[in-house]
Write an enzyme that holds these catalytic residues in place. Structure first.
Site, PDB file in Angstrom:
ATOM      1  N   CYS A 123     -16.647 -32.011   4.534  1.00 26.86           N
ATOM      2  CA  CYS A 123     -16.164 -31.259   5.689  1.00 26.86           C
ATOM      3  C   CYS A 123     -15.911 -29.826   5.235  1.00 26.86           C
ATOM      4  O   CYS A 123     -15.195 -29.608   4.272  1.00 26.86           O
ATOM      5  CB  CYS A 123     -14.877 -31.883   6.198  1.00 26.86           C
ATOM      6  SG  CYS A 123     -14.026 -30.821   7.381  1.00 26.86           S
ATOM      7  N   GLU A 158     -27.437 -25.424  -1.835  1.00 30.23           N
ATOM      8  CA  GLU A 158     -28.115 -25.551  -0.543  1.00 30.23           C
ATOM      9  C   GLU A 158     -27.152 -25.942   0.583  1.00 30.23           C
ATOM     10  O   GLU A 158     -27.329 -26.972   1.240  1.00 30.23           O
ATOM     11  CB  GLU A 158     -29.260 -26.556  -0.633  1.00 30.23           C
ATOM     12  CG  GLU A 158     -30.382 -26.081  -1.533  1.00 30.23           C
ATOM     13  CD  GLU A 158     -31.638 -26.944  -1.442  1.00 30.23           C
ATOM     14  OE1 GLU A 158     -31.541 -28.119  -1.047  1.00 30.23           O
ATOM     15  OE2 GLU A 158     -32.722 -26.421  -1.771  1.00 30.23           O
ATOM     16  N   CYS A 168     -12.578 -29.818  12.354  1.00 26.94           N
ATOM     17  CA  CYS A 168     -13.673 -28.908  12.705  1.00 26.94           C
ATOM     18  C   CYS A 168     -13.672 -28.594  14.196  1.00 26.94           C
ATOM     19  O   CYS A 168     -13.977 -27.472  14.606  1.00 26.94           O
ATOM     20  CB  CYS A 168     -15.015 -29.493  12.261  1.00 26.94           C
ATOM     21  SG  CYS A 168     -15.203 -29.448  10.457  1.00 26.94           S
ATOM     22  N   GLU A 323     -35.169 -22.345  -7.285  1.00 30.99           N
ATOM     23  CA  GLU A 323     -35.802 -23.634  -7.576  1.00 30.99           C
ATOM     24  C   GLU A 323     -37.243 -23.589  -7.111  1.00 30.99           C
ATOM     25  O   GLU A 323     -37.555 -23.022  -6.061  1.00 30.99           O
ATOM     26  CB  GLU A 323     -35.129 -24.776  -6.808  1.00 30.99           C
ATOM     27  CG  GLU A 323     -33.719 -25.099  -7.201  1.00 30.99           C
ATOM     28  CD  GLU A 323     -33.156 -26.244  -6.348  1.00 30.99           C
ATOM     29  OE1 GLU A 323     -33.938 -27.054  -5.803  1.00 30.99           O
ATOM     30  OE2 GLU A 323     -31.926 -26.310  -6.217  1.00 30.99           O
ATOM     31  N   GLU A 371     -34.308 -39.079  -7.791  1.00 29.40           N
ATOM     32  CA  GLU A 371     -35.146 -37.958  -8.228  1.00 29.40           C
ATOM     33  C   GLU A 371     -35.807 -38.197  -9.580  1.00 29.40           C
ATOM     34  O   GLU A 371     -36.275 -37.258 -10.224  1.00 29.40           O
ATOM     35  CB  GLU A 371     -34.327 -36.666  -8.206  1.00 29.40           C
ATOM     36  CG  GLU A 371     -34.099 -36.190  -6.778  1.00 29.40           C
ATOM     37  CD  GLU A 371     -33.353 -34.870  -6.651  1.00 29.40           C
ATOM     38  OE1 GLU A 371     -32.571 -34.551  -7.562  1.00 29.40           O
ATOM     39  OE2 GLU A 371     -33.548 -34.190  -5.625  1.00 29.40           O
ATOM     40  N   PHE A 373     -38.598 -39.355 -10.397  1.00 32.33           N
ATOM     41  CA  PHE A 373     -40.012 -38.985 -10.491  1.00 32.33           C
ATOM     42  C   PHE A 373     -40.295 -37.598  -9.935  1.00 32.33           C
ATOM     43  O   PHE A 373     -41.442 -37.224  -9.742  1.00 32.33           O
ATOM     44  CB  PHE A 373     -40.889 -40.040  -9.802  1.00 32.33           C
ATOM     45  CG  PHE A 373     -40.787 -41.396 -10.448  1.00 32.33           C
ATOM     46  CD1 PHE A 373     -40.961 -41.531 -11.824  1.00 32.33           C
ATOM     47  CD2 PHE A 373     -40.492 -42.526  -9.703  1.00 32.33           C
ATOM     48  CE1 PHE A 373     -40.835 -42.766 -12.451  1.00 32.33           C
ATOM     49  CE2 PHE A 373     -40.373 -43.771 -10.313  1.00 32.33           C
ATOM     50  CZ  PHE A 373     -40.544 -43.897 -11.694  1.00 32.33           C
TER      51      PHE A 373
HETATM   52  C1  GLA Z   1     -33.296 -29.207  -3.502  1.00 33.12           C
HETATM   53  C2  GLA Z   1     -32.031 -29.375  -4.301  1.00 33.12           C
HETATM   54  C3  GLA Z   1     -32.248 -29.911  -5.682  1.00 33.12           C
HETATM   55  C4  GLA Z   1     -33.295 -30.991  -5.700  1.00 33.12           C
HETATM   56  C5  GLA Z   1     -34.564 -30.451  -5.077  1.00 33.12           C
HETATM   57  C6  GLA Z   1     -35.703 -31.452  -5.095  1.00 33.12           C
HETATM   58  O1  GLA Z   1     -33.842 -27.974  -3.557  1.00 33.12           O
HETATM   59  O2  GLA Z   1     -31.274 -28.198  -4.367  1.00 33.12           O
HETATM   60  O3  GLA Z   1     -31.026 -30.409  -6.177  1.00 33.12           O
HETATM   61  O4  GLA Z   1     -32.841 -32.087  -4.984  1.00 33.12           O
HETATM   62  O5  GLA Z   1     -34.320 -30.119  -3.739  1.00 33.12           O
HETATM   63  O6  GLA Z   1     -36.889 -30.872  -4.610  1.00 33.12           O
HETATM   64 ZN    ZN Z   2     -14.828 -31.472   9.438  1.00 38.75          ZN
END
Ligand code: GLA
Ligand code: ZN
Length: 690
Positions: A123, A158, A168, A323, A371, A373
């Site tokens: 949250c 992200e 909220c 990334e 993740e 692979f």
């Molecule tokens: C995002 C996330 C990462 C990872 C990649 C995989 O960009 O920030 O931690 O999970 O995707 O593509």
């Molecule tokens: Zn909330």
């Protein structure tokens, strides 16, 4: 001419190469750190992003801290001469916290509180989560703020998504009270709540959009999205309080996501607003190279568009690729490996458009969970003798040679306008063809013309000045914010060229339709009135003819417009609007404006913009001839042009620069012929003095 930007941290004098490094997943494998040290040198990396999801390793129980593993990672980086981008761990948190303080968990739009799990599941209003985050961030800043390896903060990961809990909801109501000056009348008007008897008589009746509640009041949907952006920024600002206090000289970033159509559900935040609060823009780039629905060149053009947008979020300051994958991802529908050369090509492309880094997700493949692979520099095999590792090391060597490019930017005379809020509002609009609105794709189709001709473009948000561009193109600018029409008038009056299309100028910033005729505040500067819009089925086309008798097709949308000063430069030759203008031009002040009243085929754009390019003498940054699938981009400062030649086709391609150009291959330091052949997916970076 562009200036050279000062680095946001004094240590950033070259390109960053490295990426997400998760030693916290390998605590029981001490030899892995030794291996990593060796391999990082072999891969020519210099920067690792650590601690992105490290919270449960740092604080395994409430108030019990284990910093030793991170100390070692930081010290080893310094000993290697490497940099650390240190993350705050709020992207995911330990299970004890969710168990002890359930309010930290997100509530979905269906009003069900999530269980502990996944990540990005917090949250953004919860005082407990804000406090816990500040606490751990303060400890990190105290412990590592002066560490020689630290060059940047990576805030959370992200940011995205929303929370519909009671905290909220309260915050949303307060946000609305500020936005509408405490006046429910103002809110009721802005949201057009007379519709379906939706008038609110008390603030407490207002709730966020819900699948089983309200979701058809567009003003509410739009304000909720704005609130989510603002509340996320507010959370972020609360995260960085201790960092700004203790480490004022360490720059702060957070990794944004692209805006590829296939990433739609994730593009929840307005990065135009967020960009103002970070020191440097960074983003995560995961194009589906070698997919089976478009050519490599077509995808490359879309990626170029996004890079040109991110470069402009901070007015041309170079950004970071935080990334990307050295090989494949694990979440595309089909997870295709990058073909030989593709990794270098896509890296060179990011740099060409303004990135000062190539950072990966991830350094080393984990052993378990979802993740395992996902592509990484170091495979489960654990040694450097892999195709992917060799290509990464090659990119690393190249980036070392590209150090002088750092801080340079791109000089563009053409701008394409992209607006997150128009994207939201158009997606919400009922009407049109539900699948054919395609706002981003439409912007990218207009962008294509310039990309194929190697003409540099800035992709700008509506808060940016129009002045300084010879040509500004605003496709499908459905929503106009207050004052934008006047800004376009001023720009054109003073000599600018402005192009817009069907479906522009339809609603104001509350998503209320403009009264008095579309395209609303753009009507005067365009000299037209758009009376109706006809939506076509996917298999339908309508014909149009330009002044020279060339015949073109239009798809999806045809508008029926009236000339109010503008002249027709193409007219429909079919359907009941036969003879009506399909494209117009209008001289306004000392400039000229253009309206494209239908979704014209690509050939029309080529001819239309081709003429404008000629008339305005818009040139490439360096004279060059090459196939449309070869991209030539230039970064420059006062003295030097850095020229990136990239072949996004599956064939060999000749490239021809002017015979007297003096070009140096930056990888080898050797002089390069002015005419050469790029292999499939080939790329080369050249230098030439002005
Ligand atoms: C995002 C996330 C990462 C990872 C990649 C995989 O960009 O920030 O931690 O999970 O995707 O593509
Ligand atoms: Zn909330």
């Amino acid at each position: 001419m562009t200036k050279r930007w000062e680095p946001v941290h004094p240590a950033m004098t070259g390109m960053l190469h490295g990426g997400d490094y998760n030693p916290d997943q390998w605590l029981g494998y001490p030899h892995i750190l030794d291996e990593d040290d060796e391999l990082m040198k072999l891969a020519h990396t210099n920067t690792m992003s650590v601690n992105i999801f490290g919270w449960s390793a740092l604080e395994p129980e409430e108030g019990v801290y284990r910093f030793e593993w991170l100390d070692e990672v930081m010290d080893r980086a310094a000993a290697r001469g490497g940099h650390i981008i240190l993350a705050t761990p709020s992207g995911a948190r330990p299970a004890w916290m969710s168990e002890q303080y359930p309010e930290v968990l997100r509530v979905s739009s269906n009003r069900v509180r999530n269980l502990h799990g996944l990540r990005h599941n917090h949250c953004f209003t919860s005082p407990v989560y804000r406090k816990k985050t500040q606490q751990i961030n303060r400890l990190l800043a105290e412990r590592y703020g002066k560490h020689p390896a630290l060059i940047m903060w990576h805030i959370s990961n992200e940011y995205g998504g929303d929370c519909h809990c009671d905290l909220c909801q309260d915050a949303f109501r307060k946000w609305l009270q500020v936005r509408y000056d405490n006046s429910l009348d103002k809110l009721n008007h802005a949201w057009w709540t007379g519709f379906w008897s939706h008038r609110f008589s008390s603030w407490s009746q207002i709730e966020s959009p819900a699948p089983h509640g309200e979701n058809q009041v567009h003003g509410l949907n739009l304000d909720w999205r704005r609130f989510v952006t603002d509340q996320t920024i507010d959370f972020y600002q609360s995260e960085i309080v201790p960092l700004r206090e203790l480490t004022p000289d360490i720059p702060v970033t957070t990794n944004f996501m692209g805006n590829y159509p296939d990433m739609r559900p994730f593009t929840g935040l307005n990065y135009e607003a967020f960009a103002k609060h970070v020191d440097i823009i960074s983003w995560d780039a995961y194009p589906a190279w070698h997919n089976n629905w478009e050519s490599t060149a077509s995808l490359a053009k879309d990626v170029a568009f996004v890079n040109d947008l991110y470069r402009r979020l901070k007015d041309g300051r170079p950004f970071l690729i935080m990334e990307c994958t050295p090989s494949l991802v694990n979440w595309h529908e089909v997870n295709k490996a990058k073909r030989p050369g593709m990794h270098k090509l896509s890296s060179v492309q990011s740099i060409a458009h303004g990135s000062d880094s190539i950072l990966y997700f991830q350094w080393r493949k984990g052993r378990g969970a979802s993740e395992k692979f996902h592509g990484a520099v170091v495979d489960h095999a654990g040694h450097p003798d892999t195709r992917v590792f060799r290509e990464v090391a090659e990119v690393g060597r190249l980036l070392e040679q590209l150090a002088p490019v750092t801080g340079t930017s791109v000089d563009a005379k053409v701008a394409i306008l992209y607006d997150w809020e128009t994207d939201w509002a158009l997606a919400d609009a009922q009407g049109f063809g539900q699948d054919s609105k395609q706002y981003v794709r439409t912007c990218q189709e207009h962008y294509r013309v310039f990309w194929e001709r190697n003409i540099p473009v800035d992709v700008i948000t509506p808060d940016k000045p129009l002045e300084g561009y010879q040509l500004v193109i605003a496709p499908m600018l459905y929503m106009l914010r207050e004052g934008f029409g006047t800004r376009v008038e001023d720009y054109v009056r003073q000599g600018g060229r402005f192009v817009t299309t069907y479906a522009s100028g339809m609603v104001d910033e509350n998503d209320l339709a403009f009264l008095g005729g579309f395209p609303g505040p753009l009507r005067e500067v365009l000299g037209i009135w758009s009376e109706e819009i006809d939506t076509l089925y996917p298999e339908e086309t309508r014909e149009l003819v330009d002044a020279d008798g060339n015949v073109y097709a239009a798809r999806d949308y045809c508008e029926l417009i009236h000339l109010e000063g503008a002249e027709a430069i193409a007219s429909f030759s079919s359907d009941f609007y036969q003879g009506q203008a399909a494209a117009t031009a209008y001289s306004y002040g000392s400039g000229r404006s253009y309206y494209l009243a239908a979704r014209h085929e690509a050939r029309f754009h080529d001819a239309f913009y081709g003429k404008l390019i000629e008339e305005l003498s818009i040139t490439t940054a360096i004279p060059v001839e090459a196939d449309a699938g070869v991209s030539i981009q230039v970064r420059s400062d006062e003295e030097t042009q850095y020229v990136f030649a990239m072949n996004f086709t599956e064939r060999e391609q000749p490239v021809q620069f002017a015979n007297d150009a003096v070009l140096t291959d930056m990888a080898t330091g050797e002089q390069q012929h002015t005419s050469f052949v790029l292999p499939p997916y080939g790329s080369v970076v050249l230098r030439t003095e002005r």
